[in-house]
Design an enzyme around this catalytic site. Structure first.
Site: not given
Ligand SMILES: NC(=O)c1ncn([C@@H]2O[C@H](COP(=O)(O)O)[C@@H](O)[C@H]2O)c1NC=O
Length: 516
Positions: A67, A140, A278
């Site tokens: 998370r 952004k 139609h």
């Molecule tokens: N929690 C975080 O800080 C976080 N940072 C990136 N992710 C997601 O984790 C995925 C990549 O993780 P991995 O390389 O572990 O498979 C991506 O889908 C990315 O959007 C996160 N996952 C969920 O929120």
């Protein structure tokens, strides 16, 4: 002066790892420093490409089951520093944070997890938090950073690296795509929460509706040549996702008619063909096979079938294709075509052929009105009153099984007819359809006129009750042998009496099938 920003340092964190090794290899070969999240970093390292795990940058371990992995100032300041401002670069230096020039992220599969029927906790776990934060930050800060959310763009990334980076216009387009990506994602999450996890009330209609539509095509024009028009595709299956196998581009009116035809053909379980003009049927029939259904549907109104749209709920075979080839037809839509049928139809320059697998009808339909939107459950022929065993015989003698089947066919077909629908059928084929009138008597007259000699002995369906006996009388005078209608008029007694006086069986369904 070039507005390309060179790509020296990239952050990669992707759930969908398609093509990530090739991307990483290409970036590393061009001298780009790679930083990456857990499993993405492992995939890149396993491919023999040097990569820095994001924990090395944050100085903080990934925790709480993933998370928290990238939610850290060392990541976000690196993405958000506006390199046009000397003060931002100075602050980064003081903080010991290196900037990122490229962010490549795609998100946890929330929609797919919901679609798989996963339990709520599992769906919630698939709500990506860190990913959208990085994507939005990079989007952004597009004056300094390029953001990529789609593996299909990796080739562009490698080309841009070679060219000295993306141009500002390219970074702006990537940023717009990135915000679309996170907006669609959030709409999916908000919709699921508001209608599945925690509905605000018991109405079955969410208090908020969000939608995300991707432009699929810009059409030549709209309903009329002076109107501009485009097709947008949503997430639910249906016509907008059909595969065009042959012919000119679909027009706006082709889409409207094809949608109506597809629906009409799928209101029946037996092999069925619906021919639409139609948005109204000029022939619907079922048969032992599609070719016989097509012959019967075409015979209903050959004049109107010219330039029509044909839909069937089964594969188009050679015989049906040869029949269609005889008549000028705008569109044929079917779940599939046999190879020989396709060859015949592809020989016709002006016909459009669409393959659209049979899919469940959507649960709800939306219709814009000035300043708003109407939502309703889709009308299917599956209400209790659509089951003939629930019908009430209010006049005449019960029909035998074959005639009752014929009446059921008429009832299932009348749903597809718009505005005061009266439909006459014989041998499970329409023989006269009255529609588009502002009173039921005129629709009855139209149906009878279209049927001609075939009205005598046909069965009749009315999509809604007869408000007076006059519309019914038109049908009785023409010699129809049975009638099905919802009933429910204050003058039902008068209407039933007319049927009884003519000795014509009348069944009441209790269900109405208006279509406007
Ligand atoms: N929690 C975080 O800080 C976080 N940072 C990136 N992710 C997601 O984790 C995925 C990549 O993780 P991995 O390389 O572990 O498979 C991506 O889908 C990315 O959007 C996160 N996952 C969920 O929120």
């Amino acid at each position: 002066m070039s507005d390309r920003t060179p790509i020296r340092r990239a952050l990669l964190g992707v759930y969908d790892k398609t093509g990530v090794e090739e991307l990483a290899r290409g970036l590393a070969a061009a001298g780009v420093e790679l930083v990456s999240t857990g499993a993405t970093a492992r995939r890149i390292a396993d491919a023999g490409v040097p990569v820095t795990p994001v924990e090395k940058v944050t100085g903080f371990p990934e925790c709480l089951d993933g998370r928290v992995k990238t939610l850290h100032p060392a990541v976000h300041a690196g993405i958000l520093a506006d390199r046009r401002k000397a003060e931002h670069s100075k602050q980064l230096e003081e903080l010991g944070i290196a900037p990122f020039d490229l962010v490549v992220v795609n998100l946890y599969p929330f929609t797919e997890t919901v679609a798989s029927g996963a339990a709520p906790d599992e769906c919630v776990e698939q709500i990506d938090i860190g990913g959208p934060a990085m994507v939005r930050a990079a989007a952004k800060n597009h004056p300094s950073v390029a953001v990529v959310v789609d593996p299909a763009r990796y080739g562009d990334v490698l080309a841009a690296v070679q060219a000295g980076g993306f141009t500002l216009a390219e970074r702006q387009r990537l940023a717009a795509a990135a915000f679309r990506h996170t907006a669609s994602y959030d709409i999916a999450v908000a919709s699921w929460m508001g209608s599945v996890l925690a509905p605000d009330d018991e109405t079955g209609f969410p208090t908020w509706v969000g939608a995300s539509w991707e432009r699929a095509d810009v059409l030549r024009y709209g309903e009329n040549p002076h109107q501009r028009a485009a097709l947008y595709r949503g997430l639910t299956p249906g016509l907008a996702h059909a595969e065009q196998l042959h012919g000119k581009a679909m027009s706006y009116n082709n889409y409207i008619d094809t949608d109506a035809a597809w629906r009409a053909a799928h209101d029946h379980n037996d092999p069925c063909v619906a021919i639409i003009k139609h948005a109204n049927p000029c022939g619907i029939a079922v048969g032992a096979d599609v070719a016989s259904a097509h012959r019967k549907a075409h015979a209903c109104d050959p004049v109107s079938a010219f330039g029509g749209v044909i839909a069937t709920n089964r594969e188009v075979d050679l015989t049906m294709a040869e029949q269609i080839a005889e008549v000028f037809t705008e569109v044929v839509v079917a779940p599939s075509f046999t190879a020989d049928a396709l060859a015949v139809l592809q020989g016709k320059k002006n016909i459009r052929l669409l393959r659209l697998p049979t899919v469940a009808a959507p649960a709800v339909e939306l219709r814009p009105v000035g300043g708003g939107l109407l939502l309703q459950a889709v009308d299917r022929v599956d209400a209790p009153g659509d089951d003939p065993t629930t019908w009430t015989l209010v006049a005449g003698e019960p029909l035998d099984a074959a005639e009752l089947d014929n009446l059921v066919f008429a009832w299932r077909s009348v749903r597809a007819v718009k505005s005061n629908a009266i439909l006459l059928a014989h041998d499970k084929a329409t023989v006269g359809v009255g529609m588009g009138q502002v009173n039921r008597v005129d629709s009855a007259r139209l149906a009878v006129a279209r049927a001609g000699d075939r009205a005598a002995g046909a069965v009749a369906a009315s999509d809604a009750f007869f408000p007076f006996a006059d519309g019914l009388q038109v049908l009785l005078d023409a010699g129809v042998r049975a009638v099905v209608q919802p009933g429910g008029s204050v003058r039902d007694a008068e209407v039933i009496e007319a049927a009884a006086a003519a000795g014509v069986p009348m069944y009441l369904t209790g269900t109405r099938h208006f279509a406007h």
